[in-house]
Enzyme design. Structure first.
Site, short mmCIF file in Angstrom:
data_model
loop_
_atom_site.label_atom_id
_atom_site.label_comp_id
_atom_site.label_asym_id
_atom_site.label_seq_id
_atom_site.Cartn_x
_atom_site.Cartn_y
_atom_site.Cartn_z
N CYS A 65 -24.77 -44.77 27.00
CA CYS A 65 -25.58 -45.20 27.77
C CYS A 65 -26.84 -44.34 28.24
O CYS A 65 -27.05 -43.70 27.64
CB CYS A 65 -24.74 -44.06 29.37
SG CYS A 65 -25.53 -44.35 30.83
N TRP A 98 -14.67 -43.93 30.80
CA TRP A 98 -14.58 -43.84 29.05
C TRP A 98 -13.64 -43.15 28.05
O TRP A 98 -12.78 -42.45 29.09
CB TRP A 98 -16.31 -43.54 29.44
CG TRP A 98 -17.39 -43.32 30.07
CD1 TRP A 98 -17.59 -43.48 30.68
CD2 TRP A 98 -18.16 -44.49 29.13
NE1 TRP A 98 -18.75 -44.47 31.42
CE2 TRP A 98 -19.06 -44.80 29.82
CE3 TRP A 98 -18.12 -44.60 27.74
CZ2 TRP A 98 -20.29 -45.78 29.85
CZ3 TRP A 98 -19.85 -45.64 27.54
CH2 TRP A 98 -20.36 -46.30 28.54
N THR A 132 -18.72 -41.96 35.30
CA THR A 132 -19.47 -41.83 34.47
C THR A 132 -20.08 -41.21 34.35
O THR A 132 -19.47 -40.00 34.02
CB THR A 132 -20.64 -42.08 35.84
OG1 THR A 132 -20.56 -41.17 36.30
CG2 THR A 132 -20.56 -43.03 36.46
N VAL A 133 -21.45 -41.45 33.06
CA VAL A 133 -21.58 -40.25 32.24
C VAL A 133 -23.07 -40.70 32.33
O VAL A 133 -23.27 -41.69 32.69
CB VAL A 133 -21.27 -40.99 30.20
CG1 VAL A 133 -19.39 -40.66 30.14
CG2 VAL A 133 -21.65 -42.32 30.17
N TYR A 196 -31.08 -53.84 35.08
CA TYR A 196 -29.73 -53.94 36.18
C TYR A 196 -29.18 -54.90 36.85
O TYR A 196 -28.94 -55.65 37.32
CB TYR A 196 -29.56 -53.31 36.28
CG TYR A 196 -28.55 -51.91 35.54
CD1 TYR A 196 -26.96 -51.65 34.99
CD2 TYR A 196 -29.13 -50.82 33.95
CE1 TYR A 196 -26.48 -51.27 33.26
CE2 TYR A 196 -29.07 -49.78 33.64
CZ TYR A 196 -27.55 -49.91 32.83
OH TYR A 196 -27.67 -49.67 31.94
#
Length: 356
Positions: A65, A98, A132-133, A196
């Protein structure tokens, strides 16, 4: 679960891709990033209830990421390895979360969990948004403290100072902050997030507009970097970290997978030289795992790559070629020094990078 409102004032009912795992595009619409992060901060004075404390927190940051990659770079540049441990999920995830599939028994060895989702639910049992990370988890409770990636790296510089290594660079110097913030704003809007917006565009009109903004910004950066070694000032700052993680993924992922294909990064002399200069600087290239990066994008984004085929290219050997950027002057670490060797347990796997 209550209906949530995004930073643009739109609700989850208007953007189901924000709350439905595994969905990234919305037909007929432009991509809108959900920026409703957990904004709790870890500070020296603990004003949000979480004081900086060596050994208490764990950074969860997947190498794949770009947003998480920023935290890995800053943590290494500042020498925070002893103070802030790191957990690294694998490059792919399912609709839920994740996962720690690279660790023995598929569990993070410190947090004891298989899914990062468990730490989010420990914070809020009805957490309504994406898992999220990067995320920083309080090991004493197992709950996420924050996933506000932009603030995390700034706080590493300003709030974790008591744990910086000797010779740590100043990545967010006071006298340059206004310019850094201005550059970061455009880089985020049109480049970091811009790729993105191209890749996840739900209409031709949305894609065309995002593509134009991306290349206008990259041309602006090409001109800016033709005469100066770094984005702001004469040494590496937070601005360079934020741009680098997108550039490192550009030819391998964004050029084809996200249709950002006017030309390759390697065809833009200043940006390509700049990216190679940083890649060859300790703390940058040694955090990049090209194999994990490609696996993540091409396997997880099934709505734009339903076959999940991972391309063999591009050739990565160019990252180690001479860049000549030192002729522009500047000192990578300012008055500081380079970080030491990467710890054995944090090295990129052999064969996943031209450095390995």
């Amino acid at each position: 679960m209550s209906e949530q409102t995004t930073d643009t004032g739109q609700t989850d009912s208007e953007h189901p891709e924000h709350s439905e795992g595994g969905r990234y595009t919305s037909k007929g619409k432009e991509f809108t990033r959900d920026t409703r992060y957990i904004s709790t901060r870890i500070t020296r004075d603990g004003r949000d209830g979480f004081a900086v404390e060596a050994g208490r927190y764990r950074l969860v940051a997947a190498r794949a990421c770009p947003w998480a990659n920023r935290t890995l770079i800053v943590r290494r540049l500042l020498g925070l390895e002893d103070a802030l441990s790191v957990g690294m999920p694998g490059p792919t995830h399912d609709a839920r979360s994740w996962t720690f599939d690279l660790d023995p028994d598929g569990k993070d060895p410190v947090l004891g969990i298989e899914r990062l989702q468990d730490a989010y639910l420990a914070r809020d049992p009805e957490y309504p948004r994406g898992i999220t990370v990067p995320a920083i988890v309080d090991t004493t409770t197992g709950a996420v403290v924050t996933n506000d990636y932009a603030q995390i790296t700034l706080d590493m510089s300003s709030e974790w100072v008591d744990h910086h290594r000797e010779g740590a660079p100043d990545l967010y110097p006071e006298h340059l902050r206004a310019e850094i913030d201005e550059v970061n704003d455009r880089v985020f809007r049109d480049v970091n997030n811009g790729v993105y917006k191209c890749g996840f565009a739900g209409s031709q009109r949305a894609y065309d507009a995002s593509y134009a903004r991306l290349w206008n910004a990259l041309d602006w950066l090409e001109d800016r970097l033709a005469g100066q070694r770094y984005l702001v000032g004469d040494s590496i700052t937070e601005a360079d970290v934020r741009l680098f993680t997108t550039l490192a993924r550009f030819d391998a992922v964004y050029h084809g997978h996200f249709k950002c294909n006017r030309n390759k990064l390697s065809e833009m002399p200043a940006l390509w030289g700049y990216a190679r200069d940083l890649f060859q600087t300790p703390g940058f290239g040694d955090t990049i795992d090209f194999a994990q990066i490609k696996e993540h994008y091409y396997v997880v984004h099934t709505d734009i790559n339903p076959t999940q085929i991972i391309p063999q290219g591009p050739d990565l050997s160019g990252w180690l070629t001479a860049h000549g950027r030192d002729q522009l002057g500047g000192r990578p670490f300012g008055a500081g020094t380079a970080p030491g060797p990467v710890r054995d347990d944090e090295k990129v796997s052999v064969g996943h990078s031209p450095l390995t």
